[in-house]
Enzyme design. Structure first.
Site, short mmCIF file in Angstrom:
data_model
loop_
_atom_site.label_atom_id
_atom_site.label_comp_id
_atom_site.label_asym_id
_atom_site.label_seq_id
_atom_site.Cartn_x
_atom_site.Cartn_y
_atom_site.Cartn_z
N GLY A 33 34.79 -1.47 -80.75
CA GLY A 33 33.56 -2.02 -80.20
C GLY A 33 33.14 -1.32 -78.92
N HIS A 36 28.98 3.29 -78.42
CA HIS A 36 28.13 4.26 -77.74
C HIS A 36 27.76 5.35 -78.74
CE1 HIS A 36 31.75 6.65 -77.64
NE2 HIS A 36 32.38 5.73 -76.91
N HIS A 39 30.49 6.73 -81.16
CA HIS A 39 30.76 5.91 -82.35
C HIS A 39 29.63 6.07 -83.37
CE1 HIS A 39 32.83 3.40 -79.12
NE2 HIS A 39 33.82 3.65 -79.95
N GLU A 150 37.09 13.53 -82.70
CA GLU A 150 38.02 14.50 -82.09
C GLU A 150 38.29 14.15 -80.64
OE1 GLU A 150 36.71 18.53 -82.40
OE2 GLU A 150 37.53 18.75 -84.42
N GLN A 155 45.17 11.21 -82.00
CA GLN A 155 44.98 10.10 -82.93
C GLN A 155 44.48 10.62 -84.28
OE1 GLN A 155 43.11 6.16 -81.88
NE2 GLN A 155 41.33 7.11 -82.79
N VAL A 178 31.11 13.51 -78.78
CA VAL A 178 29.76 13.39 -78.23
C VAL A 178 29.87 13.21 -76.72
CG1 VAL A 178 27.63 12.02 -78.25
CG2 VAL A 178 28.89 12.42 -80.38
P1 AMP Z 1 37.46 3.49 -80.02
O1 AMP Z 1 36.44 2.40 -80.18
O2 AMP Z 1 37.51 4.06 -78.65
O3 AMP Z 1 38.79 3.13 -80.58
O4 AMP Z 1 36.94 4.70 -80.90
C1 AMP Z 1 36.62 4.52 -82.25
C2 AMP Z 1 36.36 5.87 -82.85
O5 AMP Z 1 35.29 6.51 -82.16
C3 AMP Z 1 37.57 6.80 -82.74
O6 AMP Z 1 37.68 7.55 -83.95
C4 AMP Z 1 37.20 7.68 -81.58
O7 AMP Z 1 37.81 8.96 -81.62
C5 AMP Z 1 35.70 7.79 -81.78
N1 AMP Z 1 35.05 8.19 -80.52
C6 AMP Z 1 35.21 7.62 -79.30
N2 AMP Z 1 34.50 8.30 -78.37
C7 AMP Z 1 33.89 9.32 -79.02
C8 AMP Z 1 33.03 10.39 -78.61
N3 AMP Z 1 32.65 10.54 -77.34
N4 AMP Z 1 32.60 11.26 -79.56
C9 AMP Z 1 32.98 11.11 -80.87
N5 AMP Z 1 33.78 10.13 -81.31
C10 AMP Z 1 34.23 9.25 -80.40
#
Ligand code: AMP
Length: 285
Positions: A33, A36, A39, A150, A155, A178
């Site tokens: 959640g 941004h 996501h 990435e 992860q 991003v």
């Molecule tokens: P999180 O909500 O932080 O667990 O992230 C969920 C997914 O979004 C994961 O696969 C993250 O690697 C991806 N994610 C988070 N930040 C970015 C970003 N700036 N650019 C691309 N993917 C992202």
């Protein structure tokens, strides 16, 4: 269009079985959640490739190694649903913690190797929590493809390894990081930085790009790392947990990018832990 928010597994499975009967493919975007543009880029990729898309929102307690980090993690479900509305996803799955980890829950998925260093070394237990919840989300959604950023490089490697090792019938797809126009990688944790700290936080990526470029033309990594640490301290960063040049596939430390390499960093700004990584071009000879 408002997207259905499903809170229990039975509802998700019922919906999914209608898709499977229609021969439709299902894409999964797992998140915690506080959505941004990073996501949303995963959602876009999933929409492009799959007939149906499920976004999951679950702040997974097992992957937080510090209770205060779990407590302070932003929770913005209404806003998240509003941000997803234009993407026309098919379901937002918001499982309850007791359905993911019911009483008596006793199973952990653990991937060795790639998880032993960097994030794995600084956040004990974190990757077991990630592997466990991602394995569960794969089983729960029965998705054909899953999309990961990435931004969380280790992860992504871990999830690809796990899916391969356990013969999970799912394609794990990595998507570019991003960034803000300043270069700062978008992150839910950025929400907790003051506007002024956000500006200073951009120095992390700036130093990474400078170091990657200098490494490519042969400057010794030790010198580049020392210069970056000086600049980060000057920008107001606290502890820099790592600022490392590593092999892109094994994460073994490198002195020069003489093979596909990655620069990975983790550093604290005003009590918030920021991570980033970029590709490093192979050294010119
Ligand atoms: P999180 O909500 O932080 O667990 O992230 C969920 C997914 O979004 C994961 O696969 C993250 O690697 C991806 N994610 C988070 N930040 C970015 C970003 N700036 N650019 C691309 N993917 C992202």
């Amino acid at each position: 269009m408002t997207v259905p928010i499903l809170r229990n597994l039975a509802d998700l499975r019922a919906l999914r079985s209608t898709w499977v009967q229609a021969g439709e493919t299902v894409g999964l975007v797992p998140t915690m959640g506080a959505l941004h543009a990073g996501h949303l880029s995963l959602v876009e990729a999933a929409k492009h490739d799959c007939d149906r898309v499920v976004v999951t929102i679950f702040v997974n307690p097992k992957q937080f190694n510090k209770p205060e980090d779990l407590e302070n993690y932003p929770r913005t479900e209404k806003d998240d649903a509003r941000k997803l509305a234009p993407y026309d996803v098919d379901a937002i799955f918001v499982p309850q913690a007791d359905e993911i980890y019911p009483e008596g829950y006793a199973t952990t998925v653990s991937v060795s190797g790639v998880t032993d260093v960097l994030e794995g070394a600084f956040r004990p237990g974190h990757f077991d929590g990630v592997a466990t919840v991602v394995a569960k989300l794969f089983m729960m959604t029965g998705a054909d493809r899953a999309y990961f950023g990435e931004k969380d490089y280790q992860q992504l490697m871990l999830v690809q390894r796990m899916a391969r090792d356990l013969n999970m019938p799912i394609d794990v797809i990595g998507c570019d990081t991003v960034r803000e126009t300043s270069g700062l990688a978008m992150s839910s944790r950025n929400l907790r930085l003051t506007p002024e700290a956000l500006d200073r936080a951009a120095v992390l990526n700036r130093q990474m790009r400078a170091a990657a470029e200098a490494a490519r033309i042969g400057t010794p990594w030790g010198n580049l790392r020392a210069e970056a640490l000086t600049q980060l301290a000057a920008a107001g960063f606290g502890e820099v947990e790592y600022f490392d040049l590593r092999c892109a596939t094994t994460l073994a430390p490198l002195e020069t990018p003489d093979r596909p390499a990655r620069l990975l960093a983790a550093a604290w700004m005003e009590g918030i832990r920021l991570i980033d990584n970029i590709a490093v071009a192979t050294i010119e000879t």
